[in-house]
Design a protein around this motif. Sequence first.
Motif, PDB file in Angstrom:
ATOM      1  N   TYR A 127       0.840  -1.196   0.000  1.00  0.00           N
ATOM      2  CA  TYR A 127       0.000   0.000   0.000  1.00  0.00           C
ATOM      3  C   TYR A 127       0.878   1.250   0.000  1.00  0.00           C
ATOM      4  O   TYR A 127       2.034   1.219   0.411  1.00  0.00           O
ATOM      5  N   GLY A 178       0.392   5.776   0.546  1.00  0.00           N
ATOM      6  CA  GLY A 178      -0.558   6.768   1.028  1.00  0.00           C
ATOM      7  C   GLY A 178       0.097   8.070   1.427  1.00  0.00           C
ATOM      8  O   GLY A 178       1.320   8.249   1.316  1.00  0.00           O
ATOM      9  N   ASP A 236     -13.333   0.793   0.766  1.00  0.00           N
ATOM     10  CA  ASP A 236     -13.683  -0.266  -0.172  1.00  0.00           C
ATOM     11  C   ASP A 236     -12.513  -1.234  -0.247  1.00  0.00           C
ATOM     12  O   ASP A 236     -11.698  -1.294   0.667  1.00  0.00           O
ATOM     13  N   ASN A 294      -9.884  -1.097  -1.954  1.00  0.00           N
ATOM     14  CA  ASN A 294      -8.577  -0.481  -2.205  1.00  0.00           C
ATOM     15  C   ASN A 294      -8.269   0.703  -1.298  1.00  0.00           C
ATOM     16  O   ASN A 294      -7.126   0.849  -0.852  1.00  0.00           O
ATOM     17  N   TRP A 295      -9.243   1.535  -1.018  1.00  0.00           N
ATOM     18  CA  TRP A 295      -8.991   2.769  -0.289  1.00  0.00           C
ATOM     19  C   TRP A 295      -9.320   2.606   1.205  1.00  0.00           C
ATOM     20  O   TRP A 295     -10.283   1.926   1.571  1.00  0.00           O
ATOM     21  N   SER A 296      -8.500   3.264   2.046  1.00  0.00           N
ATOM     22  CA  SER A 296      -8.757   3.255   3.486  1.00  0.00           C
ATOM     23  C   SER A 296      -8.294   4.580   4.088  1.00  0.00           C
ATOM     24  O   SER A 296      -7.412   5.256   3.547  1.00  0.00           O
ATOM     25  N   ILE A 297      -8.893   4.949   5.219  1.00  0.00           N
ATOM     26  CA  ILE A 297      -8.492   6.150   5.960  1.00  0.00           C
ATOM     27  C   ILE A 297      -8.005   5.716   7.337  1.00  0.00           C
ATOM     28  O   ILE A 297      -8.409   4.663   7.840  1.00  0.00           O
ATOM     29  N   LEU A 326      -4.633   8.786   4.228  1.00  0.00           N
ATOM     30  CA  LEU A 326      -5.408   8.105   3.194  1.00  0.00           C
ATOM     31  C   LEU A 326      -4.472   7.132   2.490  1.00  0.00           C
ATOM     32  O   LEU A 326      -3.417   7.538   1.999  1.00  0.00           O
ATOM     33  N   ASN A 327      -4.835   5.843   2.444  1.00  0.00           N
ATOM     34  CA  ASN A 327      -4.004   4.803   1.837  1.00  0.00           C
ATOM     35  C   ASN A 327      -4.704   4.143   0.655  1.00  0.00           C
ATOM     36  O   ASN A 327      -5.946   4.049   0.611  1.00  0.00           O
ATOM     37  N   TYR A 328      -3.880   3.657  -0.273  1.00  0.00           N
ATOM     38  CA  TYR A 328      -4.388   2.856  -1.401  1.00  0.00           C
ATOM     39  C   TYR A 328      -3.714   1.493  -1.357  1.00  0.00           C
ATOM     40  O   TYR A 328      -2.487   1.395  -1.411  1.00  0.00           O
ATOM     41  N   ARG A 329      -4.501   0.422  -1.246  1.00  0.00           N
ATOM     42  CA  ARG A 329      -3.984  -0.948  -1.197  1.00  0.00           C
ATOM     43  C   ARG A 329      -4.042  -1.570  -2.582  1.00  0.00           C
ATOM     44  O   ARG A 329      -5.077  -1.527  -3.250  1.00  0.00           O
TER      45      ARG A 329
END
Length: 262
Positions: free
Chosen positions: A29, A31, A208, A210-213, A258-261
């Motif tokens: 990930y 972010g 969702d 892919n995205w996380s906070i 904010l991260n993108y997996r």
Amino acid sequence: MKSIAIAGAMGMLMISPTAAQTVDWGGWYVGGFGGYGHARENTQVTSTTAWASPMFFDDGSGPQYGIPDPITKTGNWTSESAYGPLWGGRAGYNWQSTNGVVIGIEAAIGSIDAAYSIHTRTDNGLLGSFYDQEFTIDWTASLRIRTGIANGRFLTYITSGVTFADVNYQFGRGEYGFNFERISFIDANDSYTGIGLSIGAGVEYAIDDNWSISTELTYTRFISENTYSALRDYFGTGTYNYSAADTTISFPDLRVGLNYRF
């Protein structure tokens, strides 16, 4: 009626915790983050005055001529705080077990605008006194381990590791004479990369697949740094001053990200 019951059961299954626990935290990930930091420095300054030429002096045992023993003064403690916003980027990798335990490693680098500065002057006629202090942190970088538990779309974790920071420190106090030339003073100036140990805790929420906070609170304690100033000869009199400072910095910070997996 039977079809309605089946539809209702399917609806409950869609919103049940079992269905919500399908979030996969494993993998790479990247972010970004932003937040606020509070750096606090504690410094003890030791000043030594020495003489290179013979002179008349009285050390308490009566007037005499010669080179006096050096005089060392310790205890000029300073303790100041620097506040400021921080922002940066991060990247990491997570391993997730079948029972929901998540272990990961994360590297981050960021910029921080934390600074403290004070300059005072007191005019006493022919002589005056001064006090100067500046303290800034410009950037930080860290490498940490994260260990957490996945529960639905939430990942609750603790973190620990090593943090580096760009530290700039200046301290000076004493007296000045006619042309604002310093007569007697102690000072300590240094710019160095601080190394510290960090601990913290946080929570991350998967928006969702892919995205996380996330939000995280971290505390860092940097290893003490010794700072030295050169010997100084006042007006060619053969009187020298040498200063040493021992500085310790603590740095708690709160950040959201904010991260993108992948």
